[in-house]
Structure formats: structure tokens, C-alpha cells
Scaffold this motif. Structure first.
Motif, PDB file in Angstrom:
ATOM      1  N   PRO A 157     104.089 -18.466   6.697  1.00 44.77           N
ATOM      2  CA  PRO A 157     103.310 -19.157   7.554  1.00 44.77           C
ATOM      3  C   PRO A 157     101.561 -18.775   7.536  1.00 44.77           C
TER       4      PRO A 157
ATOM      5  N   GLN B 124      99.132 -18.203   8.997  1.00 46.62           N
ATOM      6  CA  GLN B 124      98.583 -17.587  10.111  1.00 46.62           C
ATOM      7  C   GLN B 124      97.918 -16.317   9.750  1.00 46.62           C
TER       8      GLN B 124
ATOM      9  N   GLU C 143     102.294 -25.863   6.207  1.00 44.05           N
ATOM     10  CA  GLU C 143     102.243 -24.792   7.151  1.00 44.05           C
ATOM     11  C   GLU C 143     102.472 -23.384   6.752  1.00 44.05           C
ATOM     12  N   THR C 144     102.550 -23.323   5.156  1.00 43.48           N
ATOM     13  CA  THR C 144     102.927 -22.167   4.703  1.00 43.48           C
ATOM     14  C   THR C 144     101.808 -21.988   3.589  1.00 43.48           C
TER      15      THR C 144
END
Lengths: 110, 141
Positions: free
Chosen positions: B13, B15, B69-70
Motif C-alpha cells: 500500500p 502509505q 493504491e500500491t
């Protein structure tokens, strides 16, 4: 970010209780420095004994704190760098900017 | 026949909380490389660092309209070389135009690409049909 702070002989000693200082947590450290100087602290000593890894944003947070210190006519010094962390300061020449001490005790004697 | 290469194809992910996971994978890889004769802990730190810097950049600049999202990372280790490829979907930039930091200027930012270039033997950033790819190579000897 996990930090412990204590005041010893006029220095705010910040013990960073994180294994990594990277893009995930460095903004929090930067903010902590801003808050301390804004609330009247003058001399910060950052204990990096537990920090095993630092990246460019971790270095950037310390540089930001150093600049806050200069503006506030105070200081931001570093203590207890692990060898690999110290090598990042050398590679980016930041070891010429910061006062770096072997231990917190040694920094407090100066 | 014994297979000597290792290839890791990772999607994580996008993040910053996953930077440490990717960094740790890099460190473990450095410790697994059989024939490396240099200081293994230094190599572990360096791979951790370049993966952390490259993934941070991909998170910050590489996903402008949240289309992915990755972050996609490919790591390939042969006897002699370590390849790392990181893909992003941002506007891209010319890596050769990124200046060496002014060491006296005390900027908060601008050291990431410098560190990657300092620690790897070859660094290229290329536009692809769908996004960009940062390729970092380190010779292992």
C-alpha cells in the motif's frame, strides 16, 4: 512518534524512542522542535541512541530544528549516534553543521 | 540444477507506515547474499536506505490522482548484481537535472536522490508507456 523529554541543567534532552527516523515519523519530530522553541525552550539535546536508521527526511527534520534553534538564539545538539546513522551525517556533510557528542552525559558537561 | 537468483515482486500500500517493512526486506536480502565480501551490515543499511528513499518518492510524487493504491517494487539478485526497480505514475522528472545538494545551504529537503546516487552504482529513471521506473543497480563483490 515516541519521545521522552527531560530538563537537565538548562537543556531539554529529547530521547527519541524510535528505531527509525524516516518519512513516516520525521514530520512529527520537526513539529516537536517547533513547539519547544515556540514555548521558550532554548537549548535542545537530541539523544539518538535508539535510532538505528535515518533517511533524508529524518536528516531534514533535524536540519529544520537546527534552523529553528538559530532563529531562536538557542542550540540543537545531537548525542549517541549509532555508527550507520553517523555515516549518513558524514555523507551529507551534516557532521560539519551539528555539534555531535558520544553520549548525553558528555554533551551535558560542555 | 540449483537456481541461484532471487526475484521478489512486491506490491505494498502506498502509505509511509510500510516503509519500515520494505526497508527490513532490503536488510534481510543483504544478509542473504552469499558471495558478498564487503561489510554486510553496511550493505544492509544501504539497501534499506535506497528502498526507503525511492518508496517515499513514489508515495509523495508518483500517484497524483490516486489511480494506484500500491507501490510496485521489483528486486532481483544475481551472483554479481542487485537490481531494484520501483514504478510510479507521476509526472516524472529528469534524474540528471537533480542538483547535488548545496552542503552549506542547510535545506530541509533535497538529499534523497543524492543519497541513492551516492550508494548505488547505477541509477536511471525512465518514462514508460504507463508511468515511470526508477532502476537502481549495485554491483556485489
Amino acid at each position: 512518534m515516541n519521545l521522552n523529554s527531560e530538563i537537565i541543567t538548562g537543556n531539554v534532552v529529547i530521547h527519541v524512542k524510535e528505531e527509525r527516523l524516516d518519512a513516516h515519523n520525521s514530520a512529527e519530530l520537526k513539529l516537536e522542535f517547533q513547539k519547544l522553541f515556540a514555548s521558550g525552550s532554548q537549548n535542545l539535546l537530541v539523544d539518538l541512541k535508539e535510532v538505528r536508521f535515518i533517511d533524508s527526511s529524518g536528516l531534514g527534520a533535524l536540519v529544520s530544528g537546527f534552523k529553528n534553534a538559530t532563529t531562536s538564539h538557542g542550540s540543537l545538539r545531537l548525542a549517541s549516534l549509532q555508527p550507520q546513522v553517523k555515516s549518513m551525517f558524514e555523507l551529507t556533510r551534516l557532521h560539519r553543521v551539528f555539534e555531535i557528542y558520544q553520549t548525553v552525559a558528555e554533551a551535558l558537561e560542555k | 540444477m540449483e537456481k541461484r537468483g532471487i526475484e521478489l515482486d512486491i506490491k505494498v500500500p502506498n502509505q509511509t507506515r510500510y516503509l519500515s517493512l520494505i526497508g527490513r526486506i532490503g536488510e534481510d536480502i543483504a544478509r542473504e547474499i552469499d558471495r558478498y565480501s564487503g561489510d554486510r551490515e553496511t550493505l544492509a543499511y544501504q539497501i534499506n536506505l535506497v528502498l526507503t528513499e525511492a518508496m517515499s518518492n513514489a508515495i509523495k510524487y508518483g500517484n497524483p490522482d490516486n489511480r494506484e493504491e500500491t507501490v510496485h517494487i521489483l528486486i532481483n539478485i544475481s551472483d554479481n548484481e542487485l537490481f531494484i526497480r520501483i514504478y510510479d505514475y507521476g509526472q516524472g522528472f529528469d534524474i540528471n537535472e537533480i542538483p547535488t545538494p548545496d552542503f552549506d545551504a542547510l535545506e530541509d529537503r533535497g538529499r534523497g536522490i543524492f543519497l541513492i546516487k551516492a550508494l548505488m552504482d547505477s541509477v536511471q529513471y525512465r518514462k514508460q508507456a504507463d508511468g515511470n521506473m526508477l532502476e537502481m543497480i549495485k554491483q556485489l563483490h
